[in-house]
Enzyme design. Structure first.
Site, PDB file in Angstrom:
ATOM      1  N   LYS A 122      33.184  50.892  33.775  1.00  0.00           N
ATOM      2  CA  LYS A 122      32.298  49.742  33.790  1.00  0.00           C
ATOM      3  C   LYS A 122      31.911  49.178  32.223  1.00  0.00           C
ATOM      4  CE  LYS A 122      32.515  50.713  38.027  1.00  0.00           C
ATOM      5  NZ  LYS A 122      33.295  49.732  38.852  1.00  0.00           N
ATOM      6  N   LYS A 137      35.833  29.754  31.102  1.00  0.00           N
ATOM      7  CA  LYS A 137      35.834  29.735  32.474  1.00  0.00           C
ATOM      8  C   LYS A 137      34.424  30.179  32.977  1.00  0.00           C
ATOM      9  CE  LYS A 137      40.259  29.709  33.545  1.00  0.00           C
ATOM     10  NZ  LYS A 137      40.635  28.818  34.314  1.00  0.00           N
ATOM     11  N   GLN A 140      32.936  31.178  36.257  1.00  0.00           N
ATOM     12  CA  GLN A 140      33.076  32.173  36.931  1.00  0.00           C
ATOM     13  C   GLN A 140      32.048  33.372  36.301  1.00  0.00           C
ATOM     14  OE1 GLN A 140      35.501  32.817  38.610  1.00  0.00           O
ATOM     15  NE2 GLN A 140      37.241  31.501  38.363  1.00  0.00           N
ATOM     16  N   HIS A 145      27.957  37.906  38.974  1.00  0.00           N
ATOM     17  CA  HIS A 145      29.016  38.420  37.989  1.00  0.00           C
ATOM     18  C   HIS A 145      28.342  39.229  36.969  1.00  0.00           C
ATOM     19  CE1 HIS A 145      32.931  38.920  35.656  1.00  0.00           C
ATOM     20  NE2 HIS A 145      31.983  38.727  34.512  1.00  0.00           N
ATOM     21  N   HIS A 148      26.295  42.335  38.474  1.00  0.00           N
ATOM     22  CA  HIS A 148      26.942  43.301  38.973  1.00  0.00           C
ATOM     23  C   HIS A 148      27.628  44.277  37.646  1.00  0.00           C
ATOM     24  CE1 HIS A 148      29.614  45.768  41.277  1.00  0.00           C
ATOM     25  NE2 HIS A 148      30.688  45.406  40.884  1.00  0.00           N
ATOM     26  N   TYR A 185      45.602  41.457  41.699  1.00  0.00           N
ATOM     27  CA  TYR A 185      45.537  40.176  41.790  1.00  0.00           C
ATOM     28  C   TYR A 185      45.294  39.359  40.650  1.00  0.00           C
ATOM     29  CZ  TYR A 185      43.955  35.712  43.326  1.00  0.00           C
ATOM     30  OH  TYR A 185      43.604  34.206  43.745  1.00  0.00           O
ATOM     31  N   LYS A 201      43.195  35.823  48.235  1.00  0.00           N
ATOM     32  CA  LYS A 201      41.934  36.038  47.207  1.00  0.00           C
ATOM     33  C   LYS A 201      40.772  36.105  48.302  1.00  0.00           C
ATOM     34  CE  LYS A 201      39.138  33.933  43.712  1.00  0.00           C
ATOM     35  NZ  LYS A 201      38.850  32.735  42.905  1.00  0.00           N
TER      36      LYS A 201
END
Length: 296
Positions: A122, A137, A140, A145, A148, A185, A201
């Protein structure tokens, strides 16, 4: 000396809140004190804030070779954890419905060792966000995000110290499987020639949602038919997973729901809209589109 005193006070408080720690993980890297986990999380959040500021007027980095190596590494680590958890729980005769903390002997230690790697993974995965920052980005780097990534590292410090085996195995097993798919991916997506094959995706997000729901069901099953695993931990895990379900559903709806097509808006008569009681903002959007077309 001041830091040592602070460290001692923090750990005494944590021990007071959660009770005695599992002696089987004493001395394991990063586990005896909460401060390293806390400071690494703080550094992660600071890097996001500072990184975005520093990158504001700079061109994004490509980092393609780094991303390929990074994603391959996480994929292989996840695959190792998946296989090792399956083998360890099979060896220990783990009960899928509910497994306590002390009945499987050496298999419990084997599970705990894998879960330590899961905890450590993690902090490695903080690099997901750092790469987003360096590549600019920003879209994103959502609340989901960051929430988590930051919370999982801290929660799993607690898991390793108090409930490092038993019922704790299920979520990481599922998550390791999902991460094999997910980081495969991501790794392939940075290779331009492979992007045309990456149509799946959307299904990764669905798989993540299914993972969280299965973990909630598995956790609550141990509350309904207990086996000695701490009840409070079961309730906390279920609640935390519920927050992820809510956030992921929100993400899924925003990302994959289909917006009304321009043709559909154009062809809807204004008179019908009025008769059917549509909101006036809808008329404005439709009329604006029609007027723009006439102006052309």
């Amino acid at each position: 000396e001041t830091l040592k005193a602070f460290d001692r006070e923090v750990n005494e408080f944590v021990d007071y809140m959660f009770g005695p720690r599992d002696p089987r993980v004493r001395g394991w890297f990063l586990l005896d004190s909460y401060l390293p986990t806390f400071f690494l999380t703080g550094a992660y959040l600071l890097c996001i804030w500072l990184g975005n500021k520093l990158m504001k007027n700079r061109p994004p980095f490509s980092l393609r070779p780094h991303l390929i190596v990074y994603n391959l590494g996480i994929t292989l680590l996840s695959f190792y954890m998946l296989i090792e958890l399956i083998l360890a729980t099979w060896e220990g005769g783990y009960n899928l419905q509910c497994q306590n903390l002390h009945s499987a002997g050496e298999a419990d230690i084997r599970v705990a060792k894998v879960l330590w790697w899961y905890y450590f993974s993690k902090v490695i995965e903080f690099m997901d966000t750092i790469f987003f920052v360096l590549r600019k980005k920003s879209s994103q780097i959502t609340f989901l995000h960051v929430y988590h990534h930051a919370t999982m590292f801290n929660i799993w410090w607690c898991v390793l110290n108090w409930i490092p085996c038993g019922q704790s195995f299920f979520g990481p097993t599922l998550n390791s499987f999902i991460h094999v798919l997910m980081y495969s991916y991501y790794g392939l997506s940075v290779i331009p020639s492979m992007r045309k094959y990456l149509w799946w995706k959307k299904y990764l997000t669905q798989a993540q949602l299914i993972q969280f729901l299965l973990t909630i069901v598995h956790t609550l099953s141990a509350a309904v038919k207990p086996c000695g695993f701490p009840f409070g931990c079961l309730m906390f895990q279920s609640s935390y997973m519920a927050t992820l379900v809510i956030l992921f559903i929100n993400f899924y709806i925003k990302t994959y729901r289909k917006a009304p097509s321009r043709t559909a808006v154009k062809e809807t008569p204004v008179t019908t809209e009025i008769k059917n009681g549509f909101h006036k903002d809808y008329f404005a959007a439709a009329n604006g589109f029609q007027n723009n077309k006439k102006a052309q």
